[in-house]
Design an enzyme around this catalytic site. Structure first.
Site, PDB file in Angstrom:
ATOM      1  N   HIS A 136       0.825  -1.208   0.000  1.00 42.95           N
ATOM      2  CA  HIS A 136       0.000   0.000   0.000  1.00 42.95           C
ATOM      3  C   HIS A 136       0.859   1.258   0.000  1.00 42.95           C
ATOM      4  O   HIS A 136       0.648   2.180  -0.802  1.00 42.95           O
ATOM      5  CB  HIS A 136      -0.925  -0.017   1.220  1.00 42.95           C
ATOM      6  CG  HIS A 136      -1.719   1.243   1.399  1.00 42.95           C
ATOM      7  ND1 HIS A 136      -2.964   1.423   0.843  1.00 42.95           N
ATOM      8  CD2 HIS A 136      -1.428   2.385   2.060  1.00 42.95           C
ATOM      9  CE1 HIS A 136      -3.408   2.630   1.155  1.00 42.95           C
ATOM     10  NE2 HIS A 136      -2.497   3.225   1.894  1.00 42.95           N
ATOM     11  N   GLU A 137       1.851   1.304   0.888  1.00 42.42           N
ATOM     12  CA  GLU A 137       2.666   2.517   1.008  1.00 42.42           C
ATOM     13  C   GLU A 137       3.534   2.742  -0.223  1.00 42.42           C
ATOM     14  O   GLU A 137       3.646   3.869  -0.718  1.00 42.42           O
ATOM     15  CB  GLU A 137       3.543   2.432   2.270  1.00 42.42           C
ATOM     16  CG  GLU A 137       2.770   2.382   3.578  1.00 42.42           C
ATOM     17  CD  GLU A 137       1.826   3.558   3.762  1.00 42.42           C
ATOM     18  OE1 GLU A 137       2.064   4.629   3.176  1.00 42.42           O
ATOM     19  OE2 GLU A 137       0.828   3.396   4.490  1.00 42.42           O
ATOM     20  N   HIS A 140       1.650   4.378  -3.063  1.00 44.26           N
ATOM     21  CA  HIS A 140       1.495   5.836  -3.027  1.00 44.26           C
ATOM     22  C   HIS A 140       2.615   6.505  -3.826  1.00 44.26           C
ATOM     23  O   HIS A 140       2.379   7.461  -4.582  1.00 44.26           O
ATOM     24  CB  HIS A 140       1.530   6.342  -1.582  1.00 44.26           C
ATOM     25  CG  HIS A 140       0.236   6.214  -0.852  1.00 44.26           C
ATOM     26  ND1 HIS A 140      -0.953   6.709  -1.339  1.00 44.26           N
ATOM     27  CD2 HIS A 140      -0.065   5.659   0.356  1.00 44.26           C
ATOM     28  CE1 HIS A 140      -1.939   6.453  -0.477  1.00 44.26           C
ATOM     29  NE2 HIS A 140      -1.415   5.817   0.551  1.00 44.26           N
ATOM     30  N   GLU A 199      -6.047   6.637  -1.412  1.00 46.72           N
ATOM     31  CA  GLU A 199      -5.950   5.462  -0.553  1.00 46.72           C
ATOM     32  C   GLU A 199      -6.516   4.227  -1.251  1.00 46.72           C
ATOM     33  O   GLU A 199      -5.945   3.137  -1.177  1.00 46.72           O
ATOM     34  CB  GLU A 199      -6.688   5.718   0.766  1.00 46.72           C
ATOM     35  CG  GLU A 199      -6.052   6.776   1.649  1.00 46.72           C
ATOM     36  CD  GLU A 199      -4.637   6.420   2.051  1.00 46.72           C
ATOM     37  OE1 GLU A 199      -4.388   5.255   2.415  1.00 46.72           O
ATOM     38  OE2 GLU A 199      -3.768   7.314   2.014  1.00 46.72           O
TER      39      GLU A 199
END
Length: 274
Positions: A136-137, A140, A199
């Site tokens: 997920h990070e 970004h 997100e």
């Protein structure tokens, strides 16, 4: 042409010439601030953060952060190379650090600078949970969300200047009411939904990356169920409309729908899940 019309004309032209297509999202996204400016600043801020915080080294947890982080990075490179984007990550300088902090959090700065807080490890529990977080990070950064947020912030500031110019010489009370209304509309109608969409994009991309890296995407749901339980226990989750993040329930439902797609994408790279 009055001052406000000139400002909006320049702003519209600036937006048109400052869009870039992102390979991971397939979208044309705002790029008002170039990576040549963003990345050196991000690397400097990351190094400054590391000097001001306690970095854990040599432990099994620290090694897991580095190992899983590298697998996610490798998965991103595999996907990019397979889809004709060789060299897309040439300016990234990947780094993965575990930092002592009780906060349940992790983050990735533009250019691949990643920090995992020790407070999230009881919730990640294993490599698959850690892969969910790091996927997920990292996503970004891959989707240039930092660049987009900076661009959106600039647009918000320019819009405020346009409102101010349009109001002109009206009373101070009228000016204050107009600017307050503008702030509320852009925050709740623009910036927060914009952030929540980032997100959701990072969830989608991260799910695919963890699957290509060999981690079963079903475990992403298990991780977020643990996160939801932690949020409920702490009572810290704000209403979704007032948050930068989707609610845990929304996130879990979306991930369940995305799992078949992530598994199908991983299968293209020889990674098969039952």
């Amino acid at each position: 042409m009055n001052k406000s019309k000139i400002l909006f004309s320049v702003l519209a032209l600036f937006i048109v010439i400052s869009c870039a297509k992102n390979p991971f999202t397939g979208k044309n996204t705002l790029a008002l601030v170039p990576n040549s400016e963003i990345l050196p600043s991000a690397f400097q801020q990351y190094n400054q953060f590391l000097t001001e915080n306690k970095v854990i080294t040599g432990s099994s947890d620290a090694r897991n952060v580095e190992v899983v982080g590298k697998k996610i990075k490798d998965a991103a490179e595999k996907w990019l190379n397979a889809n004709g984007y060789q060299g897309y990550l040439k300016d990234y300088q990947w780094e993965y650090k575990l930092v002592i902090n009780k906060e349940v959090n992790a983050w990735c700065m533009p250019g691949g600078k990643i920090v995992v807080y020790s407070g999230i490890l009881p919730i990640t529990k294993d490599e698959a949970g850690l892969a969910t977080v790091l996927g997920h990070e990292v996503s970004h950064a891959l989707a240039n969300h930092g660049q987009q947020r900076m661009s959106a912030g600039l647009l918000q500031e320019l819009g405020a200047a346009g409102v101010d110019a349009a109001i002109g010489t009206k009373s101070a009370q009228t000016q204050q009411i107009a600017m307050t209304a503008y702030g509320a509309v852009t925050q709740y109608g623009g910036m927060l939904p914009f952030s929540r969409s980032h997100e959701s994009e990072a969830d989608k991309i991260g799910l695919t990356l963890m699957a290509i890296a060999g981690y079963n995407p079903d475990q992403a749901v298990v991780f977020w169920e643990r996160m939801a339980a932690n949020s409920a226990a702490s009572g810290k989750a704000p209403p979704e409309f007032a948050s930068t993040h989707p609610s845990d329930a929304t996130r879990i439902a979306d991930l369940k729908n995305l799992i078949p797609q992530a598994k199908a994408e991983a299968a293209k790279f020889g990674v098969i899940f039952k």
